[in-house]
Design a protein around this motif. Structure first.
Motif, short mmCIF file in Angstrom:
data_model
loop_
_atom_site.label_atom_id
_atom_site.label_comp_id
_atom_site.label_asym_id
_atom_site.label_seq_id
_atom_site.Cartn_x
_atom_site.Cartn_y
_atom_site.Cartn_z
N ILE A 284 0.87 -1.17 0.00
CA ILE A 284 0.00 0.00 0.00
C ILE A 284 0.91 1.22 0.00
O ILE A 284 1.66 1.44 0.96
CB ILE A 284 -0.93 0.03 1.23
CG1 ILE A 284 -1.81 -1.22 1.28
CG2 ILE A 284 -1.80 1.29 1.19
CD1 ILE A 284 -2.70 -1.30 2.52
N ASN A 285 0.85 2.00 -1.07
CA ASN A 285 1.73 3.16 -1.21
C ASN A 285 0.93 4.44 -1.01
O ASN A 285 0.13 4.82 -1.87
CB ASN A 285 2.39 3.16 -2.59
CG ASN A 285 3.48 4.22 -2.72
OD1 ASN A 285 3.81 4.89 -1.74
ND2 ASN A 285 4.02 4.37 -3.91
N ASP A 286 1.12 5.08 0.14
CA ASP A 286 0.52 6.39 0.41
C ASP A 286 1.37 7.40 -0.36
O ASP A 286 2.42 7.85 0.12
CB ASP A 286 0.53 6.66 1.91
CG ASP A 286 -0.11 8.00 2.28
OD1 ASP A 286 -0.33 8.83 1.38
OD2 ASP A 286 -0.36 8.22 3.48
N VAL A 287 0.92 7.73 -1.55
CA VAL A 287 1.75 8.44 -2.52
C VAL A 287 2.18 9.81 -2.03
O VAL A 287 3.36 10.19 -2.13
CB VAL A 287 0.99 8.55 -3.87
CG1 VAL A 287 1.76 9.42 -4.85
CG2 VAL A 287 0.77 7.16 -4.46
N ILE A 288 1.26 10.60 -1.49
CA ILE A 288 1.58 11.97 -1.10
C ILE A 288 2.50 12.01 0.11
O ILE A 288 3.45 12.80 0.17
CB ILE A 288 0.29 12.77 -0.83
CG1 ILE A 288 -0.54 12.86 -2.12
CG2 ILE A 288 0.61 14.16 -0.30
CD1 ILE A 288 0.18 13.48 -3.29
N HIS A 289 2.26 11.15 1.09
CA HIS A 289 3.11 11.13 2.27
C HIS A 289 4.37 10.30 2.07
O HIS A 289 5.22 10.23 2.98
CB HIS A 289 2.33 10.61 3.48
CG HIS A 289 1.22 11.52 3.92
ND1 HIS A 289 -0.10 11.28 3.64
CD2 HIS A 289 1.26 12.69 4.61
CE1 HIS A 289 -0.84 12.25 4.15
NE2 HIS A 289 -0.04 13.12 4.74
#
Length: 259
Positions: free
Chosen positions: A120-125
């Motif tokens: 799961i890649n929290d793109v902005i953070h």
């Protein structure tokens, strides 16, 4: 024996590259957006581009593996034998379009029906969560500790808006027992909140399998409980309502569904 750690190392590079592409795309105001089933159910050309990116990587390195993607990549599944990849290229597309934040990109890998890898890649953070069966969960390479049990009275919860509308009495009961409710509009990021011990539980009405699949191996590795509200296991390749929570909070919440 399959080396899942080596597989994860390869896949991590793909997910990081996809995240870079998505961050760069936020500056492009000409990205095409379409409605799928209603005005809040959107798909963009980037959803399709990222899914195609993942599919090409999988087919290049694992040509005999099967794929289930949100944006139209479907193999025929006669059974759950072998490897199955589940892709959600942008989870929280409405947020991606309207907020340019609070979205993620997700992959999950199953082998003979067992969850073995997930990302799961929290793109902005720029927080990349990675679960490997038998090897724990890492965030940006740092091993995460198992979640300590605690009651929902000591934490926050997340309940999706459809549950609040369809089952308001039960939703109010769960929220009322907690310190409060927080919503993000992305099932992947809601699961991350539980995995990171920022909230005690996430409870939803039925979601597509690609929305919940990445949480399964992470929950197992961190000692969390993740099932359907009737206590039954998540049904693979089907829509599922879910509860994911630390064991103490889970027992409190699931008791509300047995009444």
């Amino acid at each position: 024996m399959i080396d899942y750690v080596a597989m994860a190392e390869m896949i991590r590079g793909w997910v990081e590259e996809a995240g870079d592409i998505l961050r760069e795309s936020l500056a492009d105001n000409s990205i095409k957006v379409e409605e799928k089933t209603n005005p809040s159910d959107l798909v963009t050309e980037m959803d399709r581009f990222i899914e195609k990116f993942y599919v090409q990587k999988i087919q290049e390195h694992f040509p005999d593996h099967k794929i289930l993607g949100e944006e139209g990549t479907y193999d025929t599944f006669e059974d759950l034998k072998g490897f199955i990849w589940v892709i959600d290229p942008i989870d929280g597309t409405l947020n991606y379009v309207k907020q340019k934040r609070n979205f993620c990109s997700m992959l999950a890998v199953f082998n003979d029906g067992e969850p073995v890898l997930s990302f799961i890649n929290d793109v902005i953070h720029e927080e990349l969560y990675e679960g490997v069966k038998g090897h724990g969960v890492r965030c940006n390479g740092h091993l995460m500790e198992p979640i300590a049990e605690h009651p929902i009275s000591e934490g926050l919860v997340s309940i999706n808006t459809r549950m609040e509308m369809r089952d308001p009495e039960r939703a109010r009961s769960i929220v009322g027992d907690s310190l409060g409710v927080r919503l993000m509009g992305s099932s992947g990021l809601e699961m991350v909140q539980v995995i990171s011990n920022r909230i005690s539980a996430y409870v939803t009405t039925p979601l597509s399998f690609w929305d919940v699949a990445p949480g399964m191996v992470m929950a197992a590795e961190l000692g969390l409980k993740m099932t359907r509200p009737d206590g039954e296991p998540i049904k693979l390749l089907e829509n599922n309502p879910i509860i994911i929570a630390n064991p103490m909070a889970y027992e409190q919440i699931i008791g509300k569904f047995s009444n």
